[in-house]
Design a protein around this motif. Structure first.
Motif, mmCIF file in Angstrom:
data_model
loop_
_atom_site.group_PDB
_atom_site.id
_atom_site.type_symbol
_atom_site.label_atom_id
_atom_site.label_comp_id
_atom_site.label_asym_id
_atom_site.label_seq_id
_atom_site.Cartn_x
_atom_site.Cartn_y
_atom_site.Cartn_z
ATOM 1 N N PHE A 214 0.815 -1.219 0.000
ATOM 2 C CA PHE A 214 0.000 0.000 0.000
ATOM 3 C C PHE A 214 0.851 1.273 0.000
ATOM 4 N N LEU A 215 2.037 1.214 0.607
ATOM 5 C CA LEU A 215 2.941 2.369 0.516
ATOM 6 C C LEU A 215 3.394 2.572 -0.928
ATOM 7 N N HIS A 216 3.745 1.471 -1.596
ATOM 8 C CA HIS A 216 4.181 1.596 -2.991
ATOM 9 C C HIS A 216 3.035 2.102 -3.867
ATOM 10 N N GLN A 217 1.866 1.516 -3.704
ATOM 11 C CA GLN A 217 0.724 1.860 -4.554
ATOM 12 C C GLN A 217 0.269 3.299 -4.361
ATOM 13 N N ASN A 218 0.237 3.757 -3.119
ATOM 14 C CA ASN A 218 -0.392 5.046 -2.815
ATOM 15 C C ASN A 218 0.567 6.183 -2.510
ATOM 16 N N VAL A 219 1.812 5.857 -2.156
ATOM 17 C CA VAL A 219 2.751 6.902 -1.724
ATOM 18 C C VAL A 219 3.962 6.988 -2.638
ATOM 19 N N PHE A 220 4.694 5.886 -2.799
ATOM 20 C CA PHE A 220 5.938 5.944 -3.561
ATOM 21 C C PHE A 220 5.692 6.067 -5.064
ATOM 22 N N ALA A 221 4.941 5.128 -5.640
ATOM 23 C CA ALA A 221 4.763 5.079 -7.094
ATOM 24 C C ALA A 221 4.169 6.357 -7.680
ATOM 25 N N PRO A 222 3.141 6.971 -7.054
ATOM 26 C CA PRO A 222 2.594 8.200 -7.638
ATOM 27 C C PRO A 222 3.620 9.327 -7.767
ATOM 28 N N GLN A 223 4.706 9.252 -6.983
ATOM 29 C CA GLN A 223 5.751 10.266 -7.073
ATOM 30 C C GLN A 223 6.988 9.754 -7.803
ATOM 31 N N GLY A 224 6.851 8.586 -8.422
ATOM 32 C CA GLY A 224 7.963 8.030 -9.174
ATOM 33 C C GLY A 224 9.121 7.596 -8.304
ATOM 34 N N GLN A 225 8.834 7.175 -7.081
ATOM 35 C CA GLN A 225 9.876 6.803 -6.141
ATOM 36 C C GLN A 225 9.691 5.373 -5.665
ATOM 37 N N ARG A 226 10.697 4.905 -4.912
ATOM 38 C CA ARG A 226 10.660 3.558 -4.353
ATOM 39 C C ARG A 226 10.900 3.641 -2.859
ATOM 40 N N ALA A 227 10.640 2.534 -2.171
ATOM 41 C CA ALA A 227 10.904 2.478 -0.736
ATOM 42 C C ALA A 227 12.389 2.685 -0.487
ATOM 43 N N PRO A 228 12.755 3.335 0.615
ATOM 44 C CA PRO A 228 14.181 3.549 0.891
ATOM 45 C C PRO A 228 14.910 2.235 1.122
ATOM 46 N N GLU A 229 16.164 2.186 0.704
ATOM 47 C CA GLU A 229 16.967 0.984 0.874
ATOM 48 C C GLU A 229 17.091 0.606 2.344
ATOM 49 N N GLU A 230 17.117 1.618 3.223
ATOM 50 C CA GLU A 230 17.247 1.347 4.655
ATOM 51 C C GLU A 230 16.076 0.535 5.194
ATOM 52 N N ARG A 231 14.910 0.711 4.582
ATOM 53 C CA ARG A 231 13.751 -0.070 5.023
ATOM 54 C C ARG A 231 13.972 -1.549 4.728
ATOM 55 N N ALA A 232 14.473 -1.859 3.538
ATOM 56 C CA ALA A 232 14.734 -3.256 3.186
ATOM 57 C C ALA A 232 15.758 -3.868 4.132
ATOM 58 N N ARG A 233 16.768 -3.100 4.502
ATOM 59 C CA ARG A 233 17.793 -3.601 5.419
ATOM 60 C C ARG A 233 17.218 -3.819 6.815
ATOM 61 N N PHE A 234 16.337 -2.902 7.223
ATOM 62 C CA PHE A 234 15.676 -3.069 8.527
ATOM 63 C C PHE A 234 14.829 -4.336 8.536
ATOM 64 N N VAL A 235 14.050 -4.540 7.465
ATOM 65 C CA VAL A 235 13.195 -5.732 7.384
ATOM 66 C C VAL A 235 14.051 -6.992 7.401
ATOM 67 N N ALA A 236 15.175 -6.988 6.676
ATOM 68 C CA ALA A 236 16.046 -8.158 6.633
ATOM 69 C C ALA A 236 16.592 -8.489 8.016
ATOM 70 N N LEU A 237 17.020 -7.477 8.758
ATOM 71 C CA LEU A 237 17.518 -7.699 10.113
ATOM 72 C C LEU A 237 16.401 -8.152 11.057
ATOM 73 N N ALA A 238 15.223 -7.567 10.863
ATOM 74 C CA ALA A 238 14.104 -7.851 11.751
ATOM 75 C C ALA A 238 13.598 -9.285 11.619
ATOM 76 N N THR A 239 13.849 -9.899 10.474
ATOM 77 C CA THR A 239 13.308 -11.238 10.222
ATOM 78 C C THR A 239 14.395 -12.283 10.035
ATOM 79 N N ALA A 240 15.635 -11.910 10.231
ATOM 80 C CA ALA A 240 16.748 -12.839 9.991
ATOM 81 C C ALA A 240 16.677 -14.042 10.929
ATOM 82 N N GLY A 241 16.728 -15.231 10.350
ATOM 83 C CA GLY A 241 16.789 -16.465 11.133
ATOM 84 C C GLY A 241 15.570 -16.748 11.967
ATOM 85 N N ASP A 242 14.427 -16.160 11.603
ATOM 86 C CA ASP A 242 13.202 -16.352 12.416
ATOM 87 C C ASP A 242 12.071 -16.769 11.503
ATOM 88 N N GLU A 243 11.472 -17.886 11.805
ATOM 89 C CA GLU A 243 10.343 -18.372 10.984
ATOM 90 C C GLU A 243 9.045 -18.248 11.747
#
Length: 243
Positions: A214-243
């Motif tokens: 929903f962020l991509h659809q309604n916030v980032f894409a309408p302005q021709g932008q993408r989610a910040p790289e730091e968000r992807a890194r945060f998500v990767a750390l937040a879910t590392a080794g956890d199922e």
């Protein structure tokens, strides 16, 4: 013009040899910037760090001017947060997201959500779920809030496990079964259905996938932008080794 308010530091930009432009999310005056004379001094540098809560007095001749801040520290979290990669990526990501909020408009609920998040941003047990909730609050403040209280098709509040990508509304297991490949997953922790103290890695990933869509659809894409790289890194750390 003058007011005094509490705010969380989002960032600073150097200006000249001794001053900075400080950016805050304040409780009553929204996202607001101002000049801090001497902001690069040894006394003020530890205070003007992202994640800290400060008391700021803003002064300007006219409301539309940049104005100046006089700042005092209230809750200095930065020294603790700097020791956590999770927190550092989180601070960068949340500051990026908050810059989509119009300046100088109050966002009381978003401010309260932010203060809870930064208090726990270095806690791997709490920060991931809190960040998902922060992103949901962001969507709501920007006018794209999700309705997760009842099924869009039947009105029931039971067995909600999907979200419609079109309407942003929850969908029950029965109603969504024929369309499950086209629906987004609704993690139980967002509707109080997680029994464990900490949501599983799969639930956290589902939560971030939901807000990311929903962020991509309604916030980032309408302005021709993408989610910040730091968000992807945060998500990767937040879910590392956890199922």
């Amino acid at each position: 013009m003058q007011w005094t308010d509490e705010g969380v530091v989002l960032g600073v930009r150097k200006l000249g040899e001794t001053s900075v432009i400080l950016e805050l999310l304040t409780r009553e005056h929204g996202r607001h910037s101002g000049l801090v004379h001497g902001g690069r001094s040894k006394a003020l540098q530890p205070v003007l760090q992202p994640g800290n809560t400060v008391q700021a007095t803003w002064r300007a001749r006219l409301d539309e001017h940049l104005g100046t801040f006089h700042v005092e520290g209230i809750k200095l979290r930065a020294s603790r947060l700097m020791g956590s990669s999770l927190a550092l990526y989180g601070l960068s990501a949340l500051a990026h997201l908050l810059r989509y909020v119009p300046e100088r408009d109050p966002h009381f609920a978003l401010y309260e959500t932010l203060t809870v998040l930064v208090d726990h941003l270095d806690d791997p047990d709490l920060a991931p779920a809190l960040f998902v909730r922060f992103e949901l609050a962001m969507l709501a403040e920007l006018g794209f809030g999700l309705d997760l209280d009842s099924c869009a098709a039947t009105g029931t509040a039971r067995d909600l496990i999907y979200v419609s990508p079109r309407s942003g509304r929850a969908v029950s297991a029965a109603a969504g079964e024929p369309y499950k490949d086209r629906l987004l997953k609704l993690p139980g922790f967002l509707i109080g259905q997680t029994k464990a103290n900490r949501p599983s890695g799969s639930e956290i990933r589902a939560g971030f996938a939901l807000t990311d869509f929903f962020l991509h659809q309604n916030v980032f894409a309408p302005q021709g932008q993408r989610a910040p790289e730091e968000r992807a890194r945060f998500v990767a750390l937040a879910t590392a080794g956890d199922e």
